[in-house]
Design a protein around this motif. Structure first.
Motif, PDB file in Angstrom:
ATOM      1  N   GLN A 206     -30.604  27.181  16.066  1.00 30.06           N
ATOM      2  CA  GLN A 206     -30.141  26.529  17.292  1.00 30.06           C
ATOM      3  C   GLN A 206     -29.748  27.545  18.366  1.00 30.06           C
ATOM      4  N   PRO A 207     -30.178  27.315  19.604  1.00 23.59           N
ATOM      5  CA  PRO A 207     -29.832  28.241  20.685  1.00 23.59           C
ATOM      6  C   PRO A 207     -28.331  28.425  20.882  1.00 23.59           C
ATOM      7  N   GLY A 228     -38.442  22.198  23.462  1.00 25.88           N
ATOM      8  CA  GLY A 228     -38.673  22.302  24.901  1.00 25.88           C
ATOM      9  C   GLY A 228     -38.374  21.016  25.639  1.00 25.88           C
ATOM     10  N   GLY A 229     -37.656  20.092  24.976  1.00 25.46           N
ATOM     11  CA  GLY A 229     -37.376  18.775  25.542  1.00 25.46           C
ATOM     12  C   GLY A 229     -38.293  17.692  24.989  1.00 25.46           C
ATOM     13  N   ALA A 238     -31.720  17.733  25.712  1.00 26.38           N
ATOM     14  CA  ALA A 238     -31.831  19.134  25.295  1.00 26.38           C
ATOM     15  C   ALA A 238     -31.169  20.068  26.290  1.00 26.38           C
ATOM     16  N   GLY A 239     -31.351  19.772  27.579  1.00 29.42           N
ATOM     17  CA  GLY A 239     -30.759  20.613  28.600  1.00 29.42           C
ATOM     18  C   GLY A 239     -29.243  20.562  28.609  1.00 29.42           C
ATOM     19  N   ALA A 240     -28.678  19.394  28.269  1.00 25.35           N
ATOM     20  CA  ALA A 240     -27.227  19.255  28.243  1.00 25.35           C
ATOM     21  C   ALA A 240     -26.603  19.900  27.009  1.00 25.35           C
ATOM     22  N   THR A 244     -30.223  27.375  26.484  1.00 21.48           N
ATOM     23  CA  THR A 244     -31.602  27.609  26.918  1.00 21.48           C
ATOM     24  C   THR A 244     -32.482  26.586  26.217  1.00 21.48           C
ATOM     25  N   VAL A 245     -33.360  25.920  26.961  1.00 27.63           N
ATOM     26  CA  VAL A 245     -34.228  24.899  26.376  1.00 27.63           C
ATOM     27  C   VAL A 245     -35.546  25.503  25.895  1.00 27.63           C
TER      28      VAL A 245
END
Length: 287
Positions: A206-207, A228-229, A238-240, A244-245
């Motif tokens: 996980q990022p 990547g979403g 994913a962005g929330a 980094t996505v």
């Protein structure tokens, strides 16, 4: 003489409005079906190859050009089975990497159900071997059994562990989901006693694990998890939830690369986030 004013057109009747609405609705539905269909085709045909060069300050000249094939989020299951695994393996081997990193979410099911689907992984070939760390989905599927199975197939699990390659350290930590079973990430165990003069690459699914990587002086973290979403509204989620996505970003002295992943979870469809296997080419500033 001015012509007589033209009478206004009669308002559109209900039948015309219904016709227009049906045409617009039909066009939107066709576009949606086409987009989803193309996204599904993109997943089923297998991931493409993405190549990224990453300079590391502490990498010696002798390791310049070292290539790591990053494989994440294959998600073998009822839809993406043995044939898909074979496509992934063939694509990875075609890049002739020096090392293969399988960074979690390999499966969505038990070894009993998916062992045959994962069998092609035994064909992975790289000069310095293939390595594996758990993702959150392994903990839904029997992580301990899968660690044993990938080891049987010839991969080297890095369970909060580190191996010293000739010119840099490769470390791996368990996924955060393992904390529920007392098997979460342990950065001290994996990184605490290492020589900080050597470059270090960390495998972490996980990022969000990047902040611990920064604290432990890691040069590069390789992650997946986000897809990547994958498709809307997953890109918003994913962005929330992730720093980094997809792609390469820097956090202090540590770089984070997030692959969009090889497969898909849920509907086997991607829109605006094509699947990939990334070949990371390490670069030395001494070269």
């Amino acid at each position: 003489v001015d012509p007589a004013p033209r009478a206004p057109a009669p308002p559109a009747g209900p039948s015309r409005r219904l016709f227009v609405s049906r045409v617009v609705g039909g066009a939107a539905a066709a576009a949606a079906v086409g987009t989803v269909g193309y996204g599904t085709y993109g997943v089923l045909r297998g991931p493409g190859v993405k190549r990224v060069t990453v300079p590391l300050a502490r990498l010696p000249r002798a390791a310049h050009g070292f290539r790591i094939a990053v494989v994440t989020d294959v998600h073998l299951g009822p839809v993406l089975g043995r044939g898909f695994a074979q496509k992934v393996v063939d694509t990875v081997n075609s890049t002739q990497p020096d090392l293969i990193a399988v960074v979690g979410d390999l499966v969505d099911g038990s070894v009993k159900d998916l062992g045959p689907a994962a069998a092609p992984l035994a064909q992975l070939r790289a000069r310095h071997g293939s390595f594996f760390v758990t993702g959150n989905h392994e903990y839904f599927s029997g992580a301990e059994q899968w660690v044993r199975e990938v080891r049987r197939l010839g991969l080297n699990p890095l369970e909060n562990a580190r191996t010293e390659l000739p010119h840099f350290d490769l470390a791996g930590v368990n996924d955060i989901a393992g904390e529920r079973e007392g098997e979460g990430p342990d950065y001290v165990k994996a990184l605490g006693d290492r020589d900080r003069g050597r470059a270090c690459v960390l495998l972490a699914h996980q990022p969000v694990q990047i902040h611990d990587a920064v604290d432990h002086g890691v040069d590069l973290q390789l992650s997946g998890h986000t897809h990547g979403g994958q498709l809307w509204p997953g890109n918003l989620v994913a962005g929330a939830a992730n720093p980094t996505v997809s792609g390469l970003e820097r956090y202090g002295d540590t770089q984070l690369y997030v692959s969009r992943g090889a497969g898909a979870w849920g509907p086997p469809t991607r829109v605006g986030a094509p699947s990939d296997i990334t070949v990371i080419e390490l670069a030395s500033r001494e070269a």
